[in-house]
Design a protein around this motif. Structure first.
Motif: not given
Length: 149
Positions: A36-57
């Motif tokens: 569900t996470y992957l499905e919603l993330l894909t849709e949010a990026q395609e339709k809403e220009n959602y951006k997800i960023n990670a902080l790596y340490n």
């Protein structure tokens, strides 16, 4: 990508990266399974220009921010922070502050006027962080109504 020795921020753009981020995101969005996470993330990026960023340490994801550039009559051009979570074992180390600061810089560079977010009523520690450390002001209440299909 923002780099600082062993710490850096990177936009996640692939299914592999999103999957690697899921264990941390799932600490905030506990109602989601991986599919569900992957499905919603894909849709949010395609339709809403959602951006997800990670902080790596040291190669590990320690915190994640997800946001959407938006335009409304109330805020004008702004960034809506949808998701901000630090791995529960790594909190109170400034990771959330680093991701919000990164988002402010992204907003400025891209012509957005402000950053807004909502936070669940039960998240008292998060409210202290937003108001006390990050200087957010309560601007409104967010109301939600579920629609049964």
């Amino acid at each position: 990508m923002t780099e600082n020795k062993s710490m850096y921020i990177k936009e996640l753009t692939t299914i592999k990266e999103w999957t690697e981020a899921f264990p941390v995101m799932n600490q905030l969005r506990t109602h989601l399974n991986l599919n569900t996470y992957l499905e919603l993330l894909t849709e949010a990026q395609e339709k809403e220009n959602y951006k997800i960023n990670a902080l790596y340490n040291k190669g590990d994801i320690v915190a994640i921010i997800g946001f959407m550039p938006m335009t409304t009559l109330y805020y004008g051009r702004f960034i809506w922070v949808c998701d901000l979570v630090t791995d529960s074992a790594k909190r109170s180390r400034g990771y959330g502050e680093q991701l919000l600061t990164y988002t402010y810089e992204w907003a400025k560079e891209n012509g957005y006027e402000c950053v807004a977010l909502s936070s669940g009523l039960q998240r008292k520690e998060a409210h202290r962080f937003y108001e006390g450390k990050m200087n957010y002001k309560k601007g409104s209440y967010v109301f939600k109504k579920n629609i049964n299909h």
